[in-house]
Design a protein around this motif. Structure first.
Motif, mmCIF file in Angstrom:
data_model
loop_
_atom_site.group_PDB
_atom_site.id
_atom_site.type_symbol
_atom_site.label_atom_id
_atom_site.label_comp_id
_atom_site.label_asym_id
_atom_site.label_seq_id
_atom_site.Cartn_x
_atom_site.Cartn_y
_atom_site.Cartn_z
ATOM 1 N N PRO A 1 -15.675 -56.284 92.299
ATOM 2 C CA PRO A 1 -14.498 -56.036 91.379
ATOM 3 C C PRO A 1 -14.984 -56.151 90.118
ATOM 4 N N ALA A 2 -14.591 -55.309 88.996
ATOM 5 C CA ALA A 2 -14.916 -55.001 87.609
ATOM 6 C C ALA A 2 -13.943 -54.800 86.832
ATOM 7 N N GLY B 1 -11.383 -56.545 85.460
ATOM 8 C CA GLY B 1 -10.479 -57.546 84.917
ATOM 9 C C GLY B 1 -10.447 -57.276 83.499
ATOM 10 N N LEU B 2 -9.610 -58.092 82.736
ATOM 11 C CA LEU B 2 -9.459 -57.893 81.181
ATOM 12 C C LEU B 2 -10.582 -58.646 80.410
ATOM 13 N N ARG C 1 -11.890 -63.638 78.194
ATOM 14 C CA ARG C 1 -12.852 -65.036 77.473
ATOM 15 C C ARG C 1 -13.808 -64.458 76.709
ATOM 16 N N LYS D 1 -16.640 -56.611 81.319
ATOM 17 C CA LYS D 1 -17.527 -58.053 81.279
ATOM 18 C C LYS D 1 -18.717 -57.887 82.345
ATOM 19 N N PRO D 2 -18.601 -57.113 83.406
ATOM 20 C CA PRO D 2 -19.823 -57.115 84.600
ATOM 21 C C PRO D 2 -20.823 -56.084 83.698
ATOM 22 N N GLN E 1 -8.409 -49.901 89.544
ATOM 23 C CA GLN E 1 -7.356 -50.868 89.719
ATOM 24 C C GLN E 1 -6.403 -50.396 88.445
ATOM 25 N N ASN F 1 -4.050 -56.829 88.252
ATOM 26 C CA ASN F 1 -3.084 -57.766 88.660
ATOM 27 C C ASN F 1 -3.790 -58.828 89.564
ATOM 28 N N GLY F 2 -4.832 -59.175 89.249
ATOM 29 C CA GLY F 2 -5.847 -60.228 90.048
ATOM 30 C C GLY F 2 -6.905 -59.729 90.927
ATOM 31 N N LEU F 3 -7.682 -60.487 91.289
ATOM 32 C CA LEU F 3 -8.803 -60.464 92.149
ATOM 33 C C LEU F 3 -8.451 -59.819 93.449
HETATM 34 P P1 UTP Z 1 -12.172 -63.284 86.206
HETATM 35 O O1 UTP Z 1 -10.830 -63.952 86.410
HETATM 36 O O2 UTP Z 1 -13.384 -64.327 85.917
HETATM 37 O O3 UTP Z 1 -12.089 -62.225 85.171
HETATM 38 O O4 UTP Z 1 -12.370 -62.329 87.275
HETATM 39 P P2 UTP Z 1 -11.252 -61.645 84.169
HETATM 40 O O5 UTP Z 1 -9.669 -61.750 84.314
HETATM 41 O O6 UTP Z 1 -11.976 -60.237 83.741
HETATM 42 O O7 UTP Z 1 -11.576 -62.440 82.883
HETATM 43 P P3 UTP Z 1 -10.924 -63.579 81.742
HETATM 44 O O8 UTP Z 1 -10.749 -64.801 82.576
HETATM 45 O O9 UTP Z 1 -9.777 -62.978 81.335
HETATM 46 O O10 UTP Z 1 -11.976 -63.828 80.633
HETATM 47 C C1 UTP Z 1 -13.506 -62.338 88.274
HETATM 48 C C2 UTP Z 1 -13.999 -60.711 88.422
HETATM 49 O O11 UTP Z 1 -13.002 -60.289 89.183
HETATM 50 C C3 UTP Z 1 -12.538 -59.045 88.363
HETATM 51 C C4 UTP Z 1 -13.176 -59.044 87.033
HETATM 52 O O12 UTP Z 1 -13.798 -58.148 86.441
HETATM 53 C C5 UTP Z 1 -14.358 -60.328 87.213
HETATM 54 O O13 UTP Z 1 -15.434 -59.360 87.473
HETATM 55 N N1 UTP Z 1 -11.119 -58.813 88.371
HETATM 56 C C6 UTP Z 1 -10.306 -59.884 87.830
HETATM 57 C C7 UTP Z 1 -10.941 -57.740 88.630
HETATM 58 O O14 UTP Z 1 -11.518 -56.551 89.091
HETATM 59 N N2 UTP Z 1 -9.276 -57.379 88.567
HETATM 60 C C8 UTP Z 1 -8.478 -58.318 88.267
HETATM 61 O O15 UTP Z 1 -7.308 -58.078 87.967
HETATM 62 C C9 UTP Z 1 -9.030 -59.477 87.930
#
Ligand code: UTP
Length: 291
Positions: free
Chosen positions: A10-11, A13-14, A17, A27-28, A103, A107-109
């Motif tokens: 999963p890559a 996320g927002l 941080r 981030k990845p 995605q 909406n989360g992992l």
């Molecule tokens: P994190 O919770 O560490 O990532 O998710 P985030 O939400 O991108 O970062 P912060 O907390 O806002 O800084 C761990 C992994 O899961 C992916 C992220 O890209 C990360 O590699 N992820 C997270 C998703 O693919 N989708 C999501 O909805 C949430």
């Protein structure tokens, strides 16, 4: 039947941080030395022969697709200029059999994992978080290899953990352990980021998992909390049915999605580098003498 052939990264996320860089760069894709984290992660998979990989990306993310695709003009130019070594480096990411899933909303992992449902179907899969780097020294068994072995022997989902102490306990998912044999722990419960007094053990969940195909079905049935569905809810259900194992990883782990973790990873990888390791060491010694 228990053979693990597929992996989800999963890559999408927002990356809040790590703002502002994560406005435009996922981030990845943050680089440790000269390689983005996500490439180290795909290498972790190819080292153990897992080649069917799906990366979950956000809708407007082109840069990860580009990184694993053909860079036509760059490749042509390197060949023309006789820069064979650099040409091979540019080709490295093309050897992975990477597919993409989108995605639509972060909406989360668990939401990200569900986006890869069509790819995984009912098969077991490795889940690797796109912003964690693991490093096994030569001779040490890579974390994912160990997890795959445990899954293939038992048919049970298995998660990687690391030992944590003091305040660090509250930063991670924490597991309760009902028994342990040959380093394989039977997980009884999971608590998300507990206070020190609520913690069930010193074992924190890290970003490597091998999950059975039934987990997809479980995720679909989970009720959202705060507009997100949580993988830990499904893991907790597996644990209470006696279907979740854990294995403690003893190598180095870097949370590259955290500023300090990112700096530590870069310093350590620079020290290990053949190209700049010695000079980095001299620089650090000099710097330390001035602190
Ligand atoms: P994190 O919770 O560490 O990532 O998710 P985030 O939400 O991108 O970062 P912060 O907390 O806002 O800084 C761990 C992994 O899961 C992916 C992220 O890209 C990360 O590699 N992820 C997270 C998703 O693919 N989708 C999501 O909805 C949430």
């Amino acid at each position: 039947m228990n053979k693990v052939k597929k992996a989800i990264i999963p890559a999408a996320g927002l990356g809040t941080r790590f703002l502002p860089i994560t406005k435009a760069v996922p981030k990845p894709m943050l680089s440790v030395l000269d390689k983005p984290t996500i490439q180290y992660i795909t290498e972790e998979l190819s080292e153990i022969g897992i080649e069917e990989i799906v990366i979950v990306v956000s809708p407007d993310c082109e840069v990860i697709r580009k990184h694993f695709g053909k860079a036509e003009s760059l490749e042509e130019r390197l060949l023309q200029d006789g820069k064979q070594k650099l040409y091979e480096i540019a080709l490295e990411t093309r050897k992975f059999n990477v597919k993409f899933a989108v995605q639509k909303q972060a909406n989360g992992l668990a939401g990200a994992i569900l986006c890869a449902e069509e790819f995984v179907k009912e098969e077991p899969f490795v889940l690797l978080l796109g912003d964690e780097l693991l490093y096994a020294e030569k001779g040490e068994k890579p974390c994912v290899k160990r997890l795959v072995e445990i899954f293939e022997q038992t048919g049970k989902s298995v998660i990687a953990t690391m030992e944590v102490f003091g305040d660090d306990v509250s930063k991670y998912g924490n597991i309760g352990i009902s028994s342990e044999e040959d380093g394989v722990m039977q997980v009884s419960r999971i608590v998300e980021k507990p206070s020190i007094t609520e913690a069930l053990s010193n074992n924190a969940i890290i970003g490597r998992y091998v999950l059975s195909g039934k987990v997809m079905g479980m995720l679909k049935n989970l009720k959202p909390r705060n507009n997100e569905i949580y993988l830990t809810d499904a893991l907790d259900e597996l644990a209470s049915n006696g279907e979740l194992l854990a294995s403690c990883f003893e190598g180095a782990r870097y949370d590259v999605g955290d500023k300090l973790g990112y700096i530590k990873a870069n310093v350590e990888f620079a020290l290990k580098s053949k190209e700049i390791g010695e000079e980095t060491k001299e620089f650090i010694k000099d710097l330390a003498s001035r602190l």
